[in-house]
Design an enzyme around this catalytic site. Sequence first.
Site, PDB file in Angstrom:
ATOM      1  N   ASP A  40       0.822  -1.212   0.000  1.00  0.00           N
ATOM      2  CA  ASP A  40       0.000   0.000   0.000  1.00  0.00           C
ATOM      3  C   ASP A  40       0.854   1.260   0.000  1.00  0.00           C
ATOM      4  OD1 ASP A  40      -2.064  -1.698   0.094  1.00  0.00           O
ATOM      5  OD2 ASP A  40      -2.789  -1.141   2.101  1.00  0.00           O
ATOM      6  N   ALA A  41       1.963   1.213   0.728  1.00  0.00           N
ATOM      7  CA  ALA A  41       2.795   2.413   0.870  1.00  0.00           C
ATOM      8  C   ALA A  41       3.324   2.866  -0.495  1.00  0.00           C
ATOM      9  CB  ALA A  41       3.956   2.133   1.811  1.00  0.00           C
ATOM     10  N   ASP A  44       0.451   4.326  -2.475  1.00  0.00           N
ATOM     11  CA  ASP A  44       0.129   5.670  -1.981  1.00  0.00           C
ATOM     12  C   ASP A  44       1.141   6.697  -2.475  1.00  0.00           C
ATOM     13  OD1 ASP A  44      -1.975   4.538  -0.704  1.00  0.00           O
ATOM     14  OD2 ASP A  44      -1.055   4.552   1.302  1.00  0.00           O
ATOM     15  N   SER A  89     -35.170  -8.193 -15.064  1.00  0.00           N
ATOM     16  CA  SER A  89     -35.155  -8.754 -13.719  1.00  0.00           C
ATOM     17  C   SER A  89     -35.022 -10.270 -13.867  1.00  0.00           C
ATOM     18  CB  SER A  89     -36.462  -8.353 -13.052  1.00  0.00           C
ATOM     19  OG  SER A  89     -36.491  -8.889 -11.785  1.00  0.00           O
ATOM     20  N   LEU A  90     -35.182 -11.006 -12.802  1.00  0.00           N
ATOM     21  CA  LEU A  90     -35.062 -12.465 -12.879  1.00  0.00           C
ATOM     22  C   LEU A  90     -36.290 -13.114 -12.264  1.00  0.00           C
ATOM     23  CD1 LEU A  90     -31.383 -12.943 -11.643  1.00  0.00           C
ATOM     24  CD2 LEU A  90     -32.219 -13.421 -13.949  1.00  0.00           C
ATOM     25  N   GLU A 125     -23.907 -18.451 -10.527  1.00  0.00           N
ATOM     26  CA  GLU A 125     -23.225 -17.300  -9.904  1.00  0.00           C
ATOM     27  C   GLU A 125     -23.906 -16.968  -8.585  1.00  0.00           C
ATOM     28  OE1 GLU A 125     -23.729 -14.072 -12.633  1.00  0.00           O
ATOM     29  OE2 GLU A 125     -22.900 -15.203 -14.318  1.00  0.00           O
ATOM     30  N   LYS A 127     -25.882 -14.706  -6.165  1.00  0.00           N
ATOM     31  CA  LYS A 127     -26.781 -13.575  -6.400  1.00  0.00           C
ATOM     32  C   LYS A 127     -26.520 -12.548  -5.319  1.00  0.00           C
ATOM     33  CE  LYS A 127     -31.511 -12.330  -7.509  1.00  0.00           C
ATOM     34  NZ  LYS A 127     -31.652 -11.148  -6.685  1.00  0.00           N
ATOM     35  N   ASP A 129     -26.610  -9.222  -3.113  1.00  0.00           N
ATOM     36  CA  ASP A 129     -27.725  -8.458  -2.597  1.00  0.00           C
ATOM     37  C   ASP A 129     -27.328  -6.992  -2.502  1.00  0.00           C
ATOM     38  OD1 ASP A 129     -30.236  -8.405  -1.808  1.00  0.00           O
ATOM     39  OD2 ASP A 129     -29.922  -9.246   0.196  1.00  0.00           O
ATOM     40  N   ARG A 148     -30.825   0.676 -12.417  1.00  0.00           N
ATOM     41  CA  ARG A 148     -31.757  -0.083 -13.232  1.00  0.00           C
ATOM     42  C   ARG A 148     -33.042   0.709 -13.477  1.00  0.00           C
ATOM     43  NH1 ARG A 148     -35.251  -4.650 -13.957  1.00  0.00           N
ATOM     44  NH2 ARG A 148     -36.438  -4.410 -12.057  1.00  0.00           N
ATOM     45  N   TYR A 237     -21.452  -8.997 -13.747  1.00  0.00           N
ATOM     46  CA  TYR A 237     -21.945 -10.342 -14.079  1.00  0.00           C
ATOM     47  C   TYR A 237     -22.546 -10.455 -15.474  1.00  0.00           C
ATOM     48  CZ  TYR A 237     -26.136  -8.021 -12.276  1.00  0.00           C
ATOM     49  OH  TYR A 237     -27.128  -7.125 -12.033  1.00  0.00           O
ATOM     50  N   LYS A 302     -27.496 -19.337 -15.337  1.00  0.00           N
ATOM     51  CA  LYS A 302     -27.669 -18.767 -16.678  1.00  0.00           C
ATOM     52  C   LYS A 302     -27.277 -19.801 -17.718  1.00  0.00           C
ATOM     53  CE  LYS A 302     -26.503 -14.250 -14.841  1.00  0.00           C
ATOM     54  NZ  LYS A 302     -25.495 -13.194 -14.680  1.00  0.00           N
ATOM     55  N   LYS A 326     -33.457 -18.690  -4.879  1.00  0.00           N
ATOM     56  CA  LYS A 326     -33.292 -17.882  -3.672  1.00  0.00           C
ATOM     57  C   LYS A 326     -33.054 -18.742  -2.431  1.00  0.00           C
ATOM     58  CE  LYS A 326     -34.361 -13.871  -3.648  1.00  0.00           C
ATOM     59  NZ  LYS A 326     -35.307 -12.868  -4.084  1.00  0.00           N
ATOM     60  N   CYS A 420     -35.630  -8.732  39.920  1.00  0.00           N
ATOM     61  CA  CYS A 420     -35.367  -9.873  39.044  1.00  0.00           C
ATOM     62  C   CYS A 420     -36.661 -10.644  38.806  1.00  0.00           C
ATOM     63  CB  CYS A 420     -34.323 -10.778  39.695  1.00  0.00           C
ATOM     64  SG  CYS A 420     -34.167 -12.377  38.891  1.00  0.00           S
ATOM     65  N   CYS A 423     -36.219 -14.211  40.862  1.00  0.00           N
ATOM     66  CA  CYS A 423     -36.093 -14.355  42.316  1.00  0.00           C
ATOM     67  C   CYS A 423     -36.454 -13.092  43.079  1.00  0.00           C
ATOM     68  CB  CYS A 423     -34.679 -14.795  42.676  1.00  0.00           C
ATOM     69  SG  CYS A 423     -33.474 -13.473  42.458  1.00  0.00           S
ATOM     70  N   CYS A 438     -29.115  -9.327  37.975  1.00  0.00           N
ATOM     71  CA  CYS A 438     -29.798  -9.682  39.212  1.00  0.00           C
ATOM     72  C   CYS A 438     -28.727  -9.860  40.277  1.00  0.00           C
ATOM     73  CB  CYS A 438     -30.563 -10.983  39.010  1.00  0.00           C
ATOM     74  SG  CYS A 438     -30.931 -11.827  40.544  1.00  0.00           S
ATOM     75  N   CYS A 444     -30.738 -17.049  43.211  1.00  0.00           N
ATOM     76  CA  CYS A 444     -31.651 -16.887  42.088  1.00  0.00           C
ATOM     77  C   CYS A 444     -31.769 -18.206  41.337  1.00  0.00           C
ATOM     78  CB  CYS A 444     -31.141 -15.801  41.160  1.00  0.00           C
ATOM     79  SG  CYS A 444     -32.194 -15.536  39.733  1.00  0.00           S
TER      80      CYS A 444
END
Length: 684
Positions: A40-41, A44, A89-90, A125, A127, A129, A148, A237, A302, A326, A420, A423, A438, A444
């Site tokens: 990462d350094a 960056d 849609s599906l 694949e 699905k 969400d 969409r 997809y 598919k 689903k 409580c 008790c 309690c 108790c």
Amino acid sequence: MAKGDEERDESPAAEAERLRSLIGEYDYAYHALDAPRVPDAEYDRLFRRLAEIEAEHPELVSATSPTQRVGARPVGEFREIRHARSMLSLDNAFHEDELAAFDKRVSERLAAAGISADIIDYVAEPKLDGAAVSLRYAEGKLEFAATRGDGTTGEDVTHNVRTIAAVPFVLRGHDVPPVLEVRGEVYMPREGFEDFNRLAAQRGEKTLVNPRNAAAGSLRQLDSEMTARRPLAIFFYGIGETRGWELPPTHAEVLDALRTFGFRVSPDWRLVSGIAGCMAYYEDIGRRRNRLPHDIDGVVYKVNRLRWQAELGAASRAPRWAIAHKFPAQEELTTVEAIEFQVGRTGALTPVARLAPVFVGGVTVSNATLHNIGELHRKDVRAGDTVIVRRAGDVIPEVVKVIEERRPAGTSIVELPDRCPVCQSEVVRPEGEAVARCAGGLICGAQRKQALRHFASRHAMDIEGLGEKLIEQLVDAGLIETPADLYSLTLDELTGLERMGDKSAANLLDALERRKSTTLARFLFALGIREVGEATAASLATSFVDLDTLRHADEEQLLEVPDVGPVVAERVRTFFQEPHNGAVIDKLLEHGIHWPRPAPARALESPFSGKTVVLTGSLSTMARAEAKAELEKRGAKVTGSVSKKTDIVVAGENPGSKLAKAQDLGIAVMTEEELVRRLEPGSP
Ligand code: IVH
């Protein structure tokens, strides 16, 4: 970067171009291939250098620069975009028979078109969400991104989609289609969702309801700076309109091609054969579902051959060549019938919502936890409310949120009870703590039964045959109150219980007897001291070796045990100080519970053999735990407080009251120096 690179005589324009292309490659490796190529350094550093050049030479900034993910000015409203190909849609299948019907329809339609296929290959694949988007690239450059919408017309969310790091601004390779529309799902990985909510809650800001709403909501921000702060991700997809690209014969190859263009494609898609293949995939990913880094609500199958897809076409809303299978929903709506408080083994009061039964996460749920009183108040759940319940995997069902619009009149905030519910002892909630408890301890009934259940459990005393039901019976019949009472049970008492035969009774007595031989770690764990789980119990057992020493240990000594912090030290100390607990422990020992003690090595050779030693003050040449271990190896018993039974007090620096007491009692006092000398082998 090699030295030569930095010294390269390069125009700012050329350097900017080179940096963009490098960053682009690294982005691709990181996001699309999930295989970072530089730390990462370094990334960056390149990024900052590019930003620097662009700041000095604003004329070099282009929309495709990786520095330009955020920064577009907020839009006033969303422009409409008409999709070149509609975003369908599906259809859904919930059961295998619906899936079989789909597969049959596909075969029959293909057969009618003169294509005979015994078993159809599908690409399966996950699905995702989230929210569907379509991205259009012209001459390899991102032109726009749209939601969409109604499938025909969506909203222009380019400014927001650009903030998603995995969205390429420029496609890879020399052979990119002049026009390419890609379709994918914007989503929020679970971890990002949880982090975001934790921070928001800390700041008293609004939290996100679930990752799906979070993704959709983020795309609908007018200000892309807001979107950039949301941890969004994307998987691609499929495709929409393409021009100038001779499509490969199969969807699997389309996915591969998308990846080489630089798009992030889920690594979890598979090519499968027929329904059996689909079902195996469904079950496999269903098992892994809760370990995936993101939510999925099912899988999509598919038809793999694009020519067959074209032959099958689409009905009005959904293609005939694909179906979503689903999973049972993990969230559902139901109503709260009551809110009650359950008392746990440690006396913790947990608010529980009693629900109108609802099928969620594959089971019927009628209770959901509200965790603690703070959580209950934060969510403000009331009897009569309509709520979202969530059950994910084996996690206990929980109330996610109240649907406030559906709150009936006349409800009131639920308050913590003063007493409580089991008790009637007082309920206490220490300042700043989330959990109310309690104060009834072992009086108790709730705590008693659960304390016994814990005592007998597999990782504690492991008493076979002593399960929840039997403990209930024994407590209810008044035969036992504390764990020590278990060992006075008689055959007659046991066989007098309902559903208890002679054989089971004898077996239980036998199990109790056999398990009297245990380990100190198990015994400590079995006591059910708050905050002392198996690992801490083991750690205490190793450090103290001897129960008596532990029982008298002060906080300082406890803090020397690995893994023991101030909270645990305090819990352990208060547990052993409580006379009632002490009495139960004494009785258990009287009943013959025992564990092997490590044999003292060379005990006879040492001046410490058989002596009771107290360490006080700070030692400068060794840690106290070390001194203790060395003494114990030589057969000494090291205790925490000075009494008439003490033989030797070792006084380090600033010894305090223990030294004074030793002097009062006329006990031998040893300096640290002397201790060290006497620990030497062969010393008198
Ligand atoms: S294909 C013509 N594949 O599910 C095919 N959709 O219920 C249309 N979705 O609007 C979609 N993961 O937002 C497809 N692997 C996947 C998907 C997927 C999630 C969403 C997509 C679509 C919705 C349909």
